[in-house]
Structure formats: C-alpha cells, structure tokens
Design a protein around this motif. Structure first.
Motif, PDB file in Angstrom:
ATOM      1  N   THR A  38       1.303  -1.594   0.002  1.00 58.69           N
ATOM      2  CA  THR A  38      -0.291  -0.334   0.155  1.00 58.69           C
ATOM      3  C   THR A  38       0.411   1.111  -0.115  1.00 58.69           C
ATOM      4  N   VAL A  39       2.111   1.165   0.298  1.00 54.55           N
ATOM      5  CA  VAL A  39       3.115   2.356   0.171  1.00 54.55           C
ATOM      6  C   VAL A  39       3.182   2.799  -1.263  1.00 54.55           C
ATOM      7  N   GLU A  40       2.880   3.925  -1.706  1.00 55.94           N
ATOM      8  CA  GLU A  40       2.530   4.697  -3.320  1.00 55.94           C
ATOM      9  C   GLU A  40       4.371   4.656  -4.158  1.00 55.94           C
ATOM     10  N   SER A  41       5.033   5.420  -2.725  1.00 55.38           N
ATOM     11  CA  SER A  41       6.390   5.201  -3.042  1.00 55.38           C
ATOM     12  C   SER A  41       7.599   3.827  -3.643  1.00 55.38           C
ATOM     13  N   LEU A  42       6.833   2.830  -3.132  1.00 57.60           N
ATOM     14  CA  LEU A  42       7.560   1.765  -3.297  1.00 57.60           C
ATOM     15  C   LEU A  42       7.683   1.220  -4.788  1.00 57.60           C
ATOM     16  N   TRP A  43       5.968   1.753  -5.150  1.00 60.80           N
ATOM     17  CA  TRP A  43       5.586   1.571  -6.080  1.00 60.80           C
ATOM     18  C   TRP A  43       6.506   2.108  -7.472  1.00 60.80           C
ATOM     19  N   LEU A  44       6.390   3.563  -7.152  1.00 63.49           N
ATOM     20  CA  LEU A  44       6.663   5.124  -8.025  1.00 63.49           C
ATOM     21  C   LEU A  44       7.929   4.629  -7.982  1.00 63.49           C
ATOM     22  N   SER A  45       9.136   3.908  -7.166  1.00 62.27           N
ATOM     23  CA  SER A  45      10.248   3.550  -7.611  1.00 62.27           C
ATOM     24  C   SER A  45      10.435   2.636  -7.990  1.00 62.27           C
TER      25      SER A  45
END
Length: 299
Positions: free
Chosen positions: A267-274
């Motif tokens: 659920t952590v968007e910054s991880l998906w984005l990275s």
C-alpha cells in the motif's frame, strides 16, 4: 498421522492452488507464498500419483520460485528459501535426475541465507547417503568441492548487501511486521502462520519505514560495483569477465528486492513509483523487461 478424514478433497486442493496462483501473480516476491504453493502443489500431485504433466508443472513452479526468491534477495528469510531448495532437490531425486538434485545444493550454497547454510554440508552428506545408489564416489567428491567454492563465492560477492538486509529487519521490527519475532521459522507450522490472530507479519502491513529500506536496498544492488586492485587494463580477460558477471548478478537482484518489498508493503505508493521508475530506466537497455513493466503498472 493424517487420516482420510483429514485429507483435503481434490476440489479443496484445487481451490487452494487457484487462490495461491492468483496471489503469486500479484506478489511473486513473497517467499512464504511461494513455499506454501509448492508444498500444496506437491501434495496434490502425490494424491494423484504423479504424472508427466504434473511433474512438468511442479518443475516449472520450482524454477519460478527460485527465480523470484532464490537469487539472494531474501537473506534474512533464508529458512523459507532453503525449504524451497530442498523441495527442488527432493523433486529431482524422485525423477531420477540426480545431477540436477545435487546442482540445487550448489545453487543454495551460492545464495546468501542468514545462518541457514551453516548446516548445508551435513544436509548434503545425509542426501548422498539416502541416495547412495544413484551417486558415485567421484560425483560425491566433486559436489562437496563445488559446495565449498560456492560458499566462498557467496561470502565474497554478497557481503556488501548484509547491511541492507539488516536495515530492512530494523525497519520491519519498528513497524511490528518482522516474521521471525512472531513465527518459529525453524519449525514451519502452517496452522500458526495462516490462522494466528496475533500475527502481523506477511500481511502486507509494511509502512513507509520498511518501504524506504527496500528502496535503498534495491538501489544499492543496482549501483553495485566490484572493487579490485590496480587498473582495469591490468586484469586478465578471465578476471574482467568474472567481475562483470558478479556485478550483473547483484544489479539484477534489484528487481527481486523490489518484488519482495511490494509483497510486504503493497500500500506504499512511493515504493511502487520507485519500482516503476527503475524499470523504465533499465528497460531502455533491456527490452525483454517490457512485460514486467506492464505487469507492475497493471498491478
């Protein structure tokens, strides 16, 4: 001892497998999902007395699991990864493919696992005794030699990543999702793992601390460079080739680390984005990763 009443019906087994296949399509970097799927798949095939089609499916599942979690990205979850390697060795032994079975011990020795591989030599010895009719003295001796070489390779090549693994552990501990503080990994009890109301590990509860540690871990992998003495031009072609192979092995590990992070912190968007940004960059030099990029975006 399991009775007939305890044995799941074929329909129930098929439902479990379908659910796990769906889960693995979303989170292939989850070692616990990979292991549970393989164990149920193996049990289902044994109930059906095996067949060529079943054996092929199990072999493909073992290969996929080791590609996703057996390359070094799960050092501190080594007990789970070691169990997958053991399933692979046992599978090939049952198939009469003893060379492939022994090769899995070598692959395992090359894979970083916290404390788990300390007993690997003894496990290989027991395996050779159990299958002594299929293993020649020369084959046994060569396997033990390669095992020691593989362990030295693992120690030399992956040492730089130990700090990254430990930082992941620290972050997960702070967020209350560190598995080995909640589950006895030495004795994997699926009832405890699957049914405990108190357990918070492997539930996708990872937050920004864990996600950031996975991002840092993956970026460290991709930026990895082998340190050597002297000038590059002074190295032999063989030495240069070995350095390139070692660097590539670690750099490609970044994808597995990202997938592991996604499984723990979905659920952590910054991880998906990275992860997406990393794939967008590497796909420029390797178009075979386009399908993976599409899969991550779709998820």
């Amino acid at each position: 001892e399991e009775t007939a009443a305890d044995t799941p019906s074929s329909g129930a087994l098929e439902t479990r497998l379908q659910l796990l296949e769906l889960a693995l399509s979303e989170f292939p970097g989850s070692a616990i999902l990979q292991l549970q799927y393989l164990e149920i798949l193996q049990f289902a095939f044994q109930q059906q007395h095996d067949s060529d089609n079943n054996s092929q499916k199990l072999e493909l599942a073992l290969t996929s699991a080791l590609e996703n979690v057996g390359k070094g990205s799960h050092r501190n979850e080594g007990v789970l990864v070691a169990a997958i390697f053991q399933l692979a060795s046992d599978f090939y032994a049952r198939q009469g493919k003893i060379d492939k079975a022994l090769a899995k011990f070598i692959e395992r020795a090359q894979t970083p696992m916290k404390d788990v591989n300390d007993s690997l030599k003894a496990q290989l010895e027991a395996f050779c005794v159990e299958h002594s009719s299929m293993i020649s003295a020369e084959q046994r001796q060569e396997t033990f030699r390669l095992l020691e070489e593989a362990r030295r390779y693992e120690s030399k090549t992956f040492a730089a990543l130990i700090t990254c693994e430990d930082e992941v552990d620290v972050a997960m501990h702070k967020e209350g999702i560190l598995s080995r503080h909640q589950v006895d990994l030495e004795q994997i009890d699926w009832d405890t793992i699957l049914r405990s109301d108190d357990k918070t590990c492997w539930m996708g509860y990872g937050g920004i601390l864990s996600a950031n540690s996975f991002i840092q871990y993956a970026q460290t992998c991709y930026r990895f460079r082998v340190r050597f003495h002297g000038k590059w031009s002074d190295l032999s072609e063989e030495e240069q080739q070995q350095i390139k192979e070692d660097e590539t092995a670690i750099q490609e590990l970044a994808l597995c680390v990202y997938e592991r992070g996604i499984a723990d912190c979905p659920t952590v968007e910054s991880l998906w984005l990275s992860y997406i940004q990393h794939l967008e960059y590497v796909v420029l030099g390797n178009t075979s990763l386009l399908s993976r990029l599409k899969s991550v975006v779709d998820r």
